[in-house]
Design an enzyme around this catalytic site. Sequence first.
Site, PDB file in Angstrom:
ATOM      1  NE  ARG A   1      -3.112  -5.024   5.227  1.00 49.18           N
ATOM      2  CZ  ARG A   1      -2.652  -5.901   4.323  1.00 49.18           C
ATOM      3  NH1 ARG A   1      -3.094  -6.823   3.116  1.00 49.18           N
ATOM      4  NH2 ARG A   1      -1.297  -5.563   4.111  1.00 49.18           N
TER       5      ARG A   1
ATOM      6  CG  ASP B   1       1.275  -3.430  10.421  1.00 43.60           C
ATOM      7  OD1 ASP B   1       2.109  -2.961   9.754  1.00 43.60           O
ATOM      8  OD2 ASP B   1       0.430  -4.131   9.593  1.00 43.60           O
TER       9      ASP B   1
ATOM     10  NE  ARG C   1      -2.238  -4.442  -1.209  1.00 41.82           N
ATOM     11  CZ  ARG C   1      -1.607  -3.878   0.211  1.00 41.82           C
ATOM     12  NH1 ARG C   1      -0.953  -4.239   0.286  1.00 41.82           N
ATOM     13  NH2 ARG C   1      -2.264  -2.861   0.075  1.00 41.82           N
TER      14      ARG C   1
ATOM     15  CB  THR D   1       3.018   0.547   6.031  1.00 40.05           C
ATOM     16  OG1 THR D   1       1.673  -0.126   5.943  1.00 40.05           O
ATOM     17  CG2 THR D   1       3.747   0.079   7.281  1.00 40.05           C
TER      18      THR D   1
ATOM     19  CG  ASP E   1      -1.670  -1.092   7.991  1.00 38.57           C
ATOM     20  OD1 ASP E   1      -2.459  -0.056   7.694  1.00 38.57           O
ATOM     21  OD2 ASP E   1      -1.807  -1.858   7.392  1.00 38.57           O
TER      22      ASP E   1
ATOM     23  CG  ASP F   1       5.177  -6.851   8.704  1.00 39.34           C
ATOM     24  OD1 ASP F   1       5.223  -7.239   9.390  1.00 39.34           O
ATOM     25  OD2 ASP F   1       3.612  -8.242   9.024  1.00 39.34           O
TER      26      ASP F   1
ATOM     27  N   GLY G   1       1.022  -1.172   0.297  1.00 37.74           N
ATOM     28  CA  GLY G   1      -0.334   0.443  -0.055  1.00 37.74           C
ATOM     29  C   GLY G   1       0.901   0.944   0.413  1.00 37.74           C
TER      30      GLY G   1
HETATM   31  P1  ATP Z   1       0.531  -2.650   4.251  1.00 36.14           P
HETATM   32  O1  ATP Z   1       0.839  -2.771   4.630  1.00 36.14           O
HETATM   33  O2  ATP Z   1       0.429  -0.803   2.965  1.00 36.14           O
HETATM   34  O3  ATP Z   1      -0.359  -2.687   3.308  1.00 36.14           O
HETATM   35  P2  ATP Z   1       3.079  -4.922   2.873  1.00 36.14           P
HETATM   36  O4  ATP Z   1       3.995  -4.121   1.902  1.00 36.14           O
HETATM   37  O5  ATP Z   1       2.305  -5.388   3.893  1.00 36.14           O
HETATM   38  O6  ATP Z   1       1.941  -3.200   2.883  1.00 36.14           O
HETATM   39  P3  ATP Z   1       1.236  -6.625   1.181  1.00 36.14           P
HETATM   40  O7  ATP Z   1       0.207  -6.627   0.148  1.00 36.14           O
HETATM   41  O8  ATP Z   1       1.026  -7.608   1.929  1.00 36.14           O
HETATM   42  O9  ATP Z   1       1.501  -4.762   1.381  1.00 36.14           O
HETATM   43  O10 ATP Z   1       3.068  -6.862   0.748  1.00 36.14           O
HETATM   44  C1  ATP Z   1       3.142  -6.431  -0.702  1.00 36.14           C
HETATM   45  C2  ATP Z   1       3.578  -7.280  -2.120  1.00 36.14           C
HETATM   46  O11 ATP Z   1       5.231  -7.594  -1.369  1.00 36.14           O
HETATM   47  C3  ATP Z   1       2.872  -9.178  -1.727  1.00 36.14           C
HETATM   48  O12 ATP Z   1       2.081  -8.345  -3.363  1.00 36.14           O
HETATM   49  C4  ATP Z   1       4.283  -9.690  -2.567  1.00 36.14           C
HETATM   50  O13 ATP Z   1       4.707  -8.767  -3.364  1.00 36.14           O
HETATM   51  C5  ATP Z   1       5.182  -9.313  -1.871  1.00 36.14           C
HETATM   52  N1  ATP Z   1       5.090 -10.387  -0.186  1.00 36.14           N
HETATM   53  C6  ATP Z   1       4.440 -10.446   0.573  1.00 36.14           C
HETATM   54  N2  ATP Z   1       4.151 -11.224   0.965  1.00 36.14           N
HETATM   55  C7  ATP Z   1       5.236 -11.865   0.641  1.00 36.14           C
HETATM   56  C8  ATP Z   1       6.148 -12.963   1.364  1.00 36.14           C
HETATM   57  N3  ATP Z   1       5.663 -13.492   2.128  1.00 36.14           N
HETATM   58  N4  ATP Z   1       6.844 -13.731   0.060  1.00 36.14           N
HETATM   59  C9  ATP Z   1       7.575 -13.060  -0.404  1.00 36.14           C
HETATM   60  N5  ATP Z   1       6.611 -11.453  -1.029  1.00 36.14           N
HETATM   61  C10 ATP Z   1       5.671 -11.322  -0.344  1.00 36.14           C
END
Ligand code: ATP
Length: 334
Positions: A184, A142, A84, A138, A140, A115, A23
């Site tokens: 979330r 978190d 994503r 982020t 969040d 995360d 995000g």
């Molecule tokens: P936000 O906190 O804003 O949601 P985020 O980085 O936690 O951000 P996610 O959708 O969880 O958002 O992850 C973003 C991207 O990171 C995913 O679309 C994927 O490409 C990669 N990703 C997330 N988890 C994994 C994982 N366990 N292994 C490999 N790649 C991952």
Amino acid sequence: MYDLPTLEPIRRYKSIAVLTSGGDAPGMNPAIRGVVRTALHHGIKVYGVQRGYSGLINGDIHVLSSKGVSNIVQKGGTFLKSARCSEFHQATIRANAASQLRKLGIEALIVIGGDGSLTGAHLFEEETGLPVIGIPGTIDNDIFGTDDTIGFDTAVNTALNAIDKIRDTADSHERYFLVEVMGRSSGFLAVHVGIAAGAEMIVVPEFAVDVEAISLQLATSKRKGLGSSGIIVVAEGNAPGLTNRLAEQMAHHGHTPYVSILGHIQRGGHPSGHDRVLASCLGAKAVEYLLAGYSDMMVGVNQGQVVDVPLDNLTRYRKGLDPELLKIALQLHK
Ligand code: ATP
């Protein structure tokens, strides 16, 4: 601001890349600028990867200049775009992404994201051997190992701005409002927004929703003459529609709150001064940590200091809400 470590360069890099993933968060742009300008200062060529891990896989990677990151500190979102990318969960795809970097002679990667993005960054480093540094970005807040994340402060203030206006209507119509904020599965945003907005109640995913207890408290407030209007801040949780369902359940107990879902306005807008400084410092320190020989780590903030946090820890531990902050939030309710 934060105490910043002094880091001595011991490694040389000719080229590195930076991307934003997950995000979008206000402050990602000043973080990119911090990375680019610091790297250029050390004579390192910097590439920007478009659309997070999607761009890495597709080779959508372009050289960034000092001028190219001018006039972006004040802009929300991320000029590198974010996405994503479900394919990045596969090890074979991550290996392919590494070969895209190596083809261009890129020797290290800086990932700005939440995360999930930083978990992906850890796996990428472990499997491909390419040095990686993470920057927590982020709304969040978190992420385990850091007290603060880029975008959180701005998102809190954006939500507050909206809630202060909603309260005028709540007062005028003598009604409660359920105001849904993002976050979330974590209640950090909800608790901070709730305390700052003087909310009458805060509902977070860390605790089961007790509709009877909420309804009873509203009835008690009314009986004691404490008013029949107010704000209940609700964290969105992982299941969409939680706040509307809560309103329906409260109707069975004789309450008819309005629902206001703040949604994506919480992600956008100019980053606050706090987030701009945080992002600039973390961007700069990410490059300095690389040069100091670090890898597979996130630049985080711990008790007022910028610190290195092993990315591995993010996959093993979960950041919890501060019980003292929750206690204060409860004490401040009517
Ligand atoms: P936000 O906190 O804003 O949601 P985020 O980085 O936690 O951000 P996610 O959708 O969880 O958002 O992850 C973003 C991207 O990171 C995913 O679309 C994927 O490409 C990669 N990703 C997330 N988890 C994994 C994982 N366990 N292994 C490999 N790649 C991952």
